[in-house]
Design an enzyme around this catalytic site. Structure first.
Site, PDB file in Angstrom:
ATOM      1  N   LYS A   1       0.864  -1.178   0.000  1.00 38.38           N
ATOM      2  CA  LYS A   1       0.000   0.000   0.000  1.00 38.38           C
ATOM      3  C   LYS A   1       0.902   1.230   0.000  1.00 38.38           C
ATOM      4  O   LYS A   1       1.542   1.543   0.999  1.00 38.38           O
ATOM      5  CB  LYS A   1      -0.934   0.022   1.215  1.00 38.38           C
ATOM      6  CG  LYS A   1      -1.956   1.156   1.146  1.00 38.38           C
ATOM      7  CD  LYS A   1      -2.885   1.164   2.335  1.00 38.38           C
ATOM      8  CE  LYS A   1      -3.986   2.203   2.128  1.00 38.38           C
ATOM      9  NZ  LYS A   1      -3.478   3.546   1.818  1.00 38.38           N
TER      10      LYS A   1
ATOM     11  N   ASP B   1       2.057   5.134  -0.109  1.00 41.83           N
ATOM     12  CA  ASP B   1       1.622   6.325   0.614  1.00 41.83           C
ATOM     13  C   ASP B   1       1.885   7.547  -0.250  1.00 41.83           C
ATOM     14  O   ASP B   1       2.885   8.240  -0.097  1.00 41.83           O
ATOM     15  CB  ASP B   1       2.403   6.415   1.937  1.00 41.83           C
ATOM     16  CG  ASP B   1       1.830   7.458   2.870  1.00 41.83           C
ATOM     17  OD1 ASP B   1       0.731   7.963   2.600  1.00 41.83           O
ATOM     18  OD2 ASP B   1       2.483   7.760   3.887  1.00 41.83           O
TER      19      ASP B   1
ATOM     20  N   GLU C   1       2.756   1.320   5.036  1.00 44.83           N
ATOM     21  CA  GLU C   1       1.415   1.696   5.487  1.00 44.83           C
ATOM     22  C   GLU C   1       0.467   0.507   5.573  1.00 44.83           C
ATOM     23  O   GLU C   1      -0.484   0.511   6.352  1.00 44.83           O
ATOM     24  CB  GLU C   1       0.832   2.750   4.533  1.00 44.83           C
ATOM     25  CG  GLU C   1      -0.442   3.382   5.055  1.00 44.83           C
ATOM     26  CD  GLU C   1      -1.024   4.398   4.090  1.00 44.83           C
ATOM     27  OE1 GLU C   1      -2.120   4.914   4.378  1.00 44.83           O
ATOM     28  OE2 GLU C   1      -0.405   4.670   3.058  1.00 44.83           O
TER      29      GLU C   1
END
Length: 344
Positions: A47, A49, A184
């Site tokens: 994921k 950021d 993240e």
């Protein structure tokens, strides 16, 4: 287990031959879940950021488009130049534009700082999907096939661009490793499905930190040696369009950022409270909110924060400001509640 290396059309286009890629494809979105799914039908990516970006290359022209279809090409000339070296005459890509810390981990605060200071030459566009390639719309192909085609296009290194690698199966362990690296979280996607604009539950996100976007509804006066702004007052929309109070963010802002936010918020100030109902004056956590020291603003500014948890009275606890988001309209900021994890 090896983690991947860090480093105005609203419907999904079908497979087929077309002369050029669509001008814009509405992005496929992710649904928040408590844990990454386990089955082998899922592939898992980091994921990132940063800012979600689509890249369109056609007729010798390169464009970077936001999640709402705005053309932000003028902001990221170095990324545009990098895409000019992409080995496809006509293509449409989905990815995330990021700034990296020295350890290679994406950090949203660094992305905002790079934009504010005009240092966008070191940004990286992580590309994770291929929706069109050289006369063929690929969006209806299974994701795993789209990613295979995309990976082939990264046979040679392209400075400023990176292919987003993935792992198939064992989502919980993937997420655990991502968290250990300070990332993240994880994005998990059904490997056999076509690209489906909007939130269909085919892409899910499981986070390492509680991190969300909120609408700024006001600010408080500074106290002591603090300048410009005391704390930002935050809110979120519900499905019925009502704006609810979420709490305050008073940490995570440098003196320079406080000054910048004060300059941005000043023209948004209004005498009318934008919330559907007044915020509570007292809470079990933190000092009471003195409404006489609040400056309300029109709900247009979106910021990203981290927080420990939600309290029983639906307020954020231990909130830290991370940065302003210019890529998401305020009306799209709704409170996200984790869905049950699909483990198939």
């Amino acid at each position: 287990m090896r983690l991947p290396a860090i480093g105005a059309m609203c419907s999904s286009p079908g497979v087929g031959t077309t002369s050029r890629p669509p001008k814009w494809i509405k992005p496929q979105l992710t649904r928040l879940v408590a844990e990454a799914p386990t089955g082998d039908g899922w592939l898992h990516e980091i994921k990132y950021d940063g800012y979600r970006m689509h890249a369109r290359i056609a007729d010798g022209q390169v464009k970077l488009l936001t999640r709402t279809g705005l053309d932000w090409s003028y902001r990221y000339r170095r990324t545009i130049d990098a895409l000019g070296s992409f080995p496809a005459k006509s293509t449409y890509l989905d990815g995330e534009l990021c700034a990296l810390r020295p350890d290679g981990v994406p950090a949203f605060s660094r992305l905002q700082a790079a934009m504010d200071e005009g240092r966008t030459d070191q940004l990286i566009l992580f590309v994770f999907d291929l929706l069109y390639l050289n006369g063929e719309s690929t969006a209806q192909l299974p994701l795993i096939e789209r990613k295979q085609r995309l990976q082939e296009l990264f046979a040679k290194e392209i400075p400023g661009l990176r292919y987003s690698e993935h792992v198939v199966g064992d989502g919980p362990r993937f997420r655990q490793h991502a968290c250990q690296l300070g990332l993240e979280g994880a994005i998990s996607k059904r490997a056999d499905q076509p690209y489906a604009p909007g939130d269909r539950g085919l892409w899910v996100k499981s986070k390492c930190l509680n991190r969300e976007e909120f609408v700024v509804v006001g600010w408080t006066d500074p106290e002591g040696s603090r300048s410009h702004i005391g704390a930002l007052l935050l809110g979120y929309y519900t499905e019925d369009g009502k704006l609810h109070y979420a709490g305050r963010a008073g940490t995570g802002m440098t003196t320079l950022e406080l000054k910048r936010l004060a300059r941005v918020l000043a023209p948004l100030q209004t005498a009318r409270m934008p919330l559907s109902e007044p915020p509570p004056r007292d809470s079990r956590f933190g000092s009471p909110l003195q409404l006489s020291r609040v400056h309300w603003v029109r709900p247009q500014l979106v910021v990203e924060v981290t927080y420990l948890t939600w309290t029983e009275d639906n307020l954020l606890r231990q909130v830290s400001y991370q940065g302003q988001r210019e890529d998401k309209p305020a009306k799209q900021v709704v409170r996200q509640i984790p869905h049950p994890t699909n483990r198939m």
